[in-house]
Write an enzyme that holds these catalytic residues in place. Sequence first.
Site, mmCIF file in Angstrom:
data_model
loop_
_atom_site.group_PDB
_atom_site.id
_atom_site.type_symbol
_atom_site.label_atom_id
_atom_site.label_comp_id
_atom_site.label_asym_id
_atom_site.label_seq_id
_atom_site.Cartn_x
_atom_site.Cartn_y
_atom_site.Cartn_z
ATOM 1 N N SER A 557 24.320 118.355 13.255
ATOM 2 C CA SER A 557 25.702 117.469 13.381
ATOM 3 C C SER A 557 26.234 118.178 14.772
ATOM 4 O O SER A 557 25.990 119.296 15.173
ATOM 5 C CB SER A 557 26.440 117.549 12.199
ATOM 6 O OG SER A 557 27.651 117.109 12.449
ATOM 7 N N TYR A 570 30.697 121.693 4.762
ATOM 8 C CA TYR A 570 29.675 120.866 5.638
ATOM 9 C C TYR A 570 29.324 121.338 6.939
ATOM 10 O O TYR A 570 28.348 121.549 7.245
ATOM 11 C CB TYR A 570 30.224 119.552 5.631
ATOM 12 C CG TYR A 570 29.430 118.545 6.615
ATOM 13 C CD1 TYR A 570 28.433 117.794 6.090
ATOM 14 C CD2 TYR A 570 29.771 118.162 8.009
ATOM 15 C CE1 TYR A 570 27.439 116.953 6.842
ATOM 16 C CE2 TYR A 570 28.834 117.385 8.704
ATOM 17 C CZ TYR A 570 27.971 116.718 8.279
ATOM 18 O OH TYR A 570 27.023 115.944 8.993
#
Length: 680
Positions: A557, A570
Amino acid sequence: MTEQHACVSELLARSQRLGADPRNTNYAGGNTSAKGTSTDPVTGGDVELMWVKGSGGDLGTLTADGLAALRLDRLRALEGVYPGVEREDEMVAAFDYCLHGRGGAAPSIDTAMHGLVDAAHVDHLHPDSGIALACAAAGEKLTAECFGDAVVWVPWRRPGFQLGLDIAAVKEANPRAIGCVLGGHGITAWGDTAQECEQRSLYIIRTAEAFLAERGRAEPFGPLLAGYTGAGPVGRRERAAALAPFIRALASQDRPQVGHFDDSDVVLDFLSRTEHPRLAALGTSCPDHFLRTKVRPLVLDLPPTAPLDEALARLRQLHAEYREEYAAYYARHAGPDSPAMRGADPAIVLVPGVGMFSFGKDKQTARVAGEFYVNAINVMRGAEAVSAYAPIEVSEKFRIEYWSLEEAKLRRMPKPGPLAARVALVTGAGSGIGKAIARRLVAEGACVVVADLNGTNAAAVAEELGGPDKAVAVTVDVTSEEQIVDAFGAAVLAFGGVDLVVNNAGISISKPLLETTARDWDLQHDIMARGSFLVSREAARVMRAQGFGGDIVYIASKNAVFAGPNNIAYSATKADQAHQVRLLAAELGEYGIRVNGVNPDGVVRGSGIFAGGWGAQRAATYGIEEDKLGEFYAQRTILKREVLPEHVANAVFALTGGDLTHTTGLHIPVDAGVAAAFLR
């Protein structure tokens, strides 16, 4: 409906009925034809035509596009210019000058058989029962005993124009005959109507089946071999999964192959009997069989109780011997005009107590090769039950395997995709980014294992991608070591091995630091950091066993390098995944395994994570409506473009499609340009 359309429709219906039952013919085996009168669009007069299944295709799924339409007057006139059996291959090119109109399939080598036989309808089929008689040492005598004068024996001759002349002469000389058994080959039947022809084909097939059952001796493959029956289904498949990557590596020495595994009762029983080594060494016989299975299989000559290391060592030794023998076979029979040797690896590997591994350029080819060897086992059983299995001479097998017409057919095959013969496993592929990646990989030629915690979603995606010849589904929780091992076991049994793994499974928990619980942290890291580690470890195990490298791709990400609010669990786990890429790239490079990553951002549409609550959380963080989130993410990028799952899939293909062969340890941003996430 015109007469032409009626004739074609009738022919297609008959072909599909015959081809739907594997007792009647094997996949893509045999051909059917019908003759009738149509209107010549040039003269307006009547013209006699023959519609016949063309080269390639399968009777069970035959359509009008798979037929060749030829003018009978021109086809039969070829007898006058036939140069003799030594030059009969030249007649195939002449068929093109007999075609009526454009379109349709290319005429096959069996066109002469259908056109020269004086019957309105002709079926040429490859039933196991018929080939058993055709490949029996006493086949001619047994055919007479089975059918009397209703079915005539035709000695072996390679398919071609001369065989068509031979069968036409047999029919003319035997007016009571309804068909013939072609030595070493199959059966042909004829009739005045489509119904009569089909009934006669079925009569020959079923009568041969009954004859073999009634006259055949019990246990034609001999008594059981002590210790060769193997373990139960679970233990057998565990052993198969352990062997599969090594065997695929052996079968892929010349070119990459996809595998198929079969542990059916037919295969296991054959391999548990005393006569299987002798019969396997004789090879298959029907041309359709050995073109797909090669002249003989490789057979492991150890019981299933042998230690795995011992079995692997013996397989390597047998493989080296197989290659030497195949090269000698080629050298013995090849002539100055023979095509180059296509490869010396086996297409069929038989392991007693475990099953059969078959190989091909794609899953369908590998599966069909295995199906043809099952046909061959059935043929051997029938022939041995009433006589002795006596396949055609090895020199004749070579003439067909390296036939110039077969070579021309191979050259007409479509060019394979860039990921052809590669096997991919994608986690989290039941939706969103994972689904888009799986779709792209299949489109580029790969076989894909769709792995997802939601088995229903995974199964739906696999079906959408084309079913088991393209994709299979596995239900897997990536936090479970046992389930990951099982998933890779399912992958290697489905396709032979694994070459490309995409770590995509994940969840997102978006909370401020003080609201993030230890359970949130652990769950986030268990699924993505720990799960990616476990998947990569098992992938490396399989890839090292295969010995021809591979690709591992992490879907990380932008958040792996970008620090944003309310996202500690996350983003930290994405940073963990990003560093796994670097660590594993450094460690696995010596085995040819490349490890790279993709850093997406703001993939809202089609994303399972965003749909599962992450979207609402992030929208609340930014103070916008959830349905505006994709637009919001796009507007904050340099390119002002929304990122979709397909864009991430494009990056995965760019990394694995064959152009970036010297790239490992790379992260590709797919975020439409976020300056704060530029890699430094």
